[in-house]
Design an enzyme around this catalytic site. Structure first.
Site, PDB file in Angstrom:
ATOM      1  CB  SER A 151      -2.641  -6.011 -29.538  1.00  0.00           C
ATOM      2  OG  SER A 151      -1.322  -6.252 -29.971  1.00  0.00           O
ATOM      3  CG  ASP A 275       0.886  -1.111 -35.340  1.00  0.00           C
ATOM      4  OD1 ASP A 275       1.977  -1.262 -34.768  1.00  0.00           O
ATOM      5  OD2 ASP A 275      -0.162  -1.633 -34.940  1.00  0.00           O
ATOM      6  CG  HIS A 304       0.383  -1.715 -31.475  1.00  0.00           C
ATOM      7  ND1 HIS A 304       0.010  -2.643 -32.425  1.00  0.00           N
ATOM      8  CD2 HIS A 304       0.231  -2.333 -30.263  1.00  0.00           C
ATOM      9  CE1 HIS A 304      -0.340  -3.772 -31.825  1.00  0.00           C
ATOM     10  NE2 HIS A 304      -0.219  -3.608 -30.511  1.00  0.00           N
TER      11      HIS A 304
END
Length: 331
Positions: A151, A275, A304
């Site tokens: 991320s 996502d 995600h």
């Protein structure tokens, strides 16, 4: 449910969703609902100097009974994360089981690093990453370094690679679910359909920034507490703290998409087009064939940091990452 996900040009098995985690939201929420695996036992604490008096805390795990004959994999966590985040523990467990030594780096002000470093990390603070890697002893780096970012940590790693690797023996890098366009990601997070996510993420960001030991001015504390969105947090706290004009200036200066064309070492990018936090257009707008050092696997599904797939409990992105490293690096 769709059963024939294919990543164009991929040499890896396609991601196939595992029931009942169908769709980007359930793939994402699975980590929150179910938690992650137990941590590895043991591990060594390392403190890496990044500036005068400041050190980043890291945890080193080595494969049991295996000589250190492979490059060191350094994991960079995501927003409001640390070495104990579920996805970080999962990646470390799988890579160590596959024979890789793994160092989990806690960014400035995150987790155990909060007690040993003043200040805060941000999406493009690559100077800290560079200095921390320089502080590693030769016995850990003589076979090279691989970076793996999750991320926000993925954006950090990609920016680092696009800056030339800072003269360090970084052989390759992997990013998973990276917000390569920070402005677009902030806008998506503030969309009505993401009200729950924004509340969850913003609360975690505030907890991280206000945790005991954080060095903040009175105005910064007010800005953090008063922020009503991720954008306001970045606009009123992160941007002024690091000398950016505003949040948009911070986003433009640190988004990894600006640095992709300059990458000169092998990079694997893993991302799911469903996502819910990052618009698919951030990735589909990139002309990947014009970036020969980057292999981008864009799966239709996965959420995600999800990628909970059929055929086992190890997430697809961790299996692909380990397989890619085996193929790309020789020992």
């Amino acid at each position: 449910m769709q059963d024939d996900d294919e990543e164009a040009g991929s040499n890896f098995p396609p991601f196939r969703q595992r029931a009942p985690w169908f769709g980007g939201d359930l793939q994402t929420l699975r980590n929150i609902i179910c938690g992650g695996p137990p941590d590895l036992s043991g591990g060594e604490r390392r403190l890496l100097q990044v500036s005068a008096g400041d050190r980043l805390a890291a945890r080193l795990d080595r494969p049991a009974g295996v000589a250190a004959a492979r490059p060191l994999v350094v994991l960079a966590h995501g927003l409001a994360g640390s070495e104990t985040s579920n996805y970080v523990v999962q990646s470390a467990r799988h890579l160590v089981a596959e024979g890789w030594p793994v160092l989990r780096l806690n960014l400035r002000g995150a987790g155990p690093s909060r007690a040993t470093s003043a200040g805060h990390y941000h999406a493009g603070r690559t100077a800290d990453l560079s200095q921390a890697l320089r502080g590693l002893p030769d016995d850990l780096t003589r076979r090279g370094i691989v970076l793996l970012g999750h991320s926000l940590g993925g954006n950090l790693v990609l920016k680092f690679m696009g800056e030339g690797g800072h003269g360090l023996p970084v052989l390759a890098a992997i990013s998973v679910s990276a917000p390569i366009d920070l402005a677009a990601t902030a806008a998506r997070m503030m969309a009505p359909r993401n009200v729950f996510y924004q509340r969850y993420v913003l609360a975690a960001m505030k907890r991280d920034a206000l945790a005991p030991g954080a060095v903040l001015s009175a105005d910064e504390r007010i800005a953090i507490v008063s922020a009503r969105s991720v954008f306001e947090f970045d606009d009123c706290f992160i941007a002024p703290r690091f000398g950016f004009k505003d949040a948009l200036d911070y986003y433009e200066s640190n988004s990894a998409r600006r640095f992709l064309a300059a990458i000169e070492r092998p990079v694997l990018i893993l991302h799911a087009l469903d996502d819910p936090w990052i618009p698919a257009g951030c990735y589909t707008a990139v002309d990947w064939p014009r970036l020969p050092m980057i292999e981008a696997l864009l799966s239709p599904h996965g959420g995600h940091l999800g990628f909970h797939s059929r055929g086992g409990r190890v997430p697809w992105h961790d299996r692909v990452a380990a397989s890619w490293l085996e193929r790309r690096l020789t020992f």
